[in-house]
Design a protein around this motif. Sequence first.
Motif, PDB file in Angstrom:
ATOM      1  N   HIS A  81       0.811  -1.218   0.000  1.00 40.17           N
ATOM      2  CA  HIS A  81       0.000   0.000   0.000  1.00 40.17           C
ATOM      3  C   HIS A  81       0.849   1.276   0.000  1.00 40.17           C
ATOM      4  CE1 HIS A  81      -3.087  -2.934   1.408  1.00 40.17           C
ATOM      5  NE2 HIS A  81      -3.803  -2.240   0.556  1.00 40.17           N
ATOM      6  N   ASP A  82       2.158   1.134  -0.121  1.00 41.32           N
ATOM      7  CA  ASP A  82       3.047   2.296  -0.195  1.00 41.32           C
ATOM      8  C   ASP A  82       3.117   2.749  -1.652  1.00 41.32           C
ATOM      9  OD1 ASP A  82       4.892   4.262   0.253  1.00 41.32           O
ATOM     10  OD2 ASP A  82       6.594   2.889   0.489  1.00 41.32           O
ATOM     11  N   ASP A  84       1.796   5.814  -4.862  1.00 38.11           N
ATOM     12  CA  ASP A  84       1.594   7.225  -5.194  1.00 38.11           C
ATOM     13  C   ASP A  84       0.097   7.491  -5.356  1.00 38.11           C
ATOM     14  OD1 ASP A  84       1.609   9.805  -6.181  1.00 38.11           O
ATOM     15  OD2 ASP A  84       2.378   9.232  -8.165  1.00 38.11           O
ATOM     16  N   HIS A  85      -0.479   8.257  -4.434  1.00 40.52           N
ATOM     17  CA  HIS A  85      -1.908   8.560  -4.489  1.00 40.52           C
ATOM     18  C   HIS A  85      -2.218   9.831  -5.282  1.00 40.52           C
ATOM     19  CE1 HIS A  85      -1.788   5.801  -0.993  1.00 40.52           C
ATOM     20  NE2 HIS A  85      -3.035   5.508  -1.323  1.00 40.52           N
ATOM     21  N   SER A  86      -1.197  10.450  -5.883  1.00 41.46           N
ATOM     22  CA  SER A  86      -1.406  11.742  -6.532  1.00 41.46           C
ATOM     23  C   SER A  86      -2.341  11.716  -7.747  1.00 41.46           C
ATOM     24  CB  SER A  86      -0.056  12.361  -6.934  1.00 41.46           C
ATOM     25  OG  SER A  86       0.595  11.580  -7.913  1.00 41.46           O
ATOM     26  N   SER A 114      -4.668   2.979   6.689  1.00 44.17           N
ATOM     27  CA  SER A 114      -3.817   4.053   6.170  1.00 44.17           C
ATOM     28  C   SER A 114      -4.097   4.311   4.693  1.00 44.17           C
ATOM     29  CB  SER A 114      -2.339   3.717   6.385  1.00 44.17           C
ATOM     30  OG  SER A 114      -1.973   2.525   5.701  1.00 44.17           O
ATOM     31  N   HIS A 115      -4.356   3.260   3.943  1.00 41.33           N
ATOM     32  CA  HIS A 115      -4.693   3.419   2.520  1.00 41.33           C
ATOM     33  C   HIS A 115      -6.043   4.126   2.374  1.00 41.33           C
ATOM     34  CE1 HIS A 115      -4.886   2.694  -1.737  1.00 41.33           C
ATOM     35  NE2 HIS A 115      -5.866   1.804  -1.644  1.00 41.33           N
ATOM     36  N   ALA A 118      -5.516   7.809   3.026  1.00 39.65           N
ATOM     37  CA  ALA A 118      -4.845   8.498   1.922  1.00 39.65           C
ATOM     38  C   ALA A 118      -5.799   8.728   0.758  1.00 39.65           C
ATOM     39  CB  ALA A 118      -3.637   7.684   1.462  1.00 39.65           C
ATOM     40  N   VAL A 119      -6.590   7.719   0.415  1.00 36.59           N
ATOM     41  CA  VAL A 119      -7.515   7.840  -0.714  1.00 36.59           C
ATOM     42  C   VAL A 119      -8.607   8.858  -0.417  1.00 36.59           C
ATOM     43  CG1 VAL A 119      -9.301   6.630  -2.036  1.00 36.59           C
ATOM     44  CG2 VAL A 119      -7.089   5.543  -1.650  1.00 36.59           C
ATOM     45  N   ARG A 121      -8.700  11.233   1.728  1.00 38.33           N
ATOM     46  CA  ARG A 121      -8.159  12.590   1.876  1.00 38.33           C
ATOM     47  C   ARG A 121      -7.938  13.228   0.516  1.00 38.33           C
ATOM     48  NH1 ARG A 121      -4.650  11.350   5.326  1.00 38.33           N
ATOM     49  NH2 ARG A 121      -2.910  10.945   3.905  1.00 38.33           N
ATOM     50  N   ARG A 122      -7.361  12.475  -0.423  1.00 38.46           N
ATOM     51  CA  ARG A 122      -7.135  13.011  -1.769  1.00 38.46           C
ATOM     52  C   ARG A 122      -8.458  13.334  -2.462  1.00 38.46           C
ATOM     53  NH1 ARG A 122      -2.471  14.960  -3.786  1.00 38.46           N
ATOM     54  NH2 ARG A 122      -3.360  14.491  -5.852  1.00 38.46           N
ATOM     55  N   GLU A 126     -12.944  12.568   3.296  1.00 38.11           N
ATOM     56  CA  GLU A 126     -12.532  11.874   4.519  1.00 38.11           C
ATOM     57  C   GLU A 126     -13.451  12.130   5.706  1.00 38.11           C
ATOM     58  OE1 GLU A 126      -9.923  15.667   4.563  1.00 38.11           O
ATOM     59  OE2 GLU A 126     -11.050  14.436   3.128  1.00 38.11           O
TER      60      GLU A 126
END
Length: 225
Positions: A81-82, A84-86, A114-115, A118-119, A121-122, A126
């Motif tokens: 899961h590490d 790039d969420h950009s 954590s994934h 991240a998703v 939030r982008r 959230e």
Amino acid sequence: MALAGTEAWIFDLDNTLYPAHLSLWQQIDARIKAYVARLLKVTEEEAFTVQKDYYRRYGTSLRGLMIEHGMSPDDFLSYVHDIDHSPLQANPALGAAIAALPGRKFVFTSGTHSHVAAVTRRLGIENHFDGVFDIVDAGLLPKPHQETYEKFLADHGVDPSGAAMFEDLARNLEAPHRLGMKTVLVVPERTREVFREDWEFEGRDDDHVDFVTDDLTGFLVALRP
């Protein structure tokens, strides 16, 4: 309203809350392949075959590796899961549609907390969920195992008769349907432009799929009274 009376809205994460062509799952998929190759000391081509076989038979490659090779999950989950969420961009229309739904909203995923963080939030969504149920919360038993859905329902006090489940894989809607949930298959346009195996598209016309949409936001907006 198609889902009148729904009090709990349950969303899968990857390829459901965002479309598959953004390729986040492809990043995870590639990291799983690399991890399997390293763990089993095989070529990436051989690792890919093992990975996909375990995914289909066990629900996740992780569970297959645990059962077949006694692998500990922590390092695997952190590594795969590490990513790039950009590629994800804020989706205020989706956020507004989720916020407008009556009742509680959840993310139910075979990924990690954590994934999810991240998703969402982008995407800028959230703050719209009342809870997250991840693969660790599931005791590492993934969808489509019915016990996993039952654990989610028990952990969050959800009555399945008042719940709706949104998923990108039809097979992951079989157990929710048996338990009494309404089911929505989310298959965005351009899904076939990314690599998906044929079996992943099976079942969309089966009785356990109540609704099919290629536009999650539009589907949720249409539910408004």
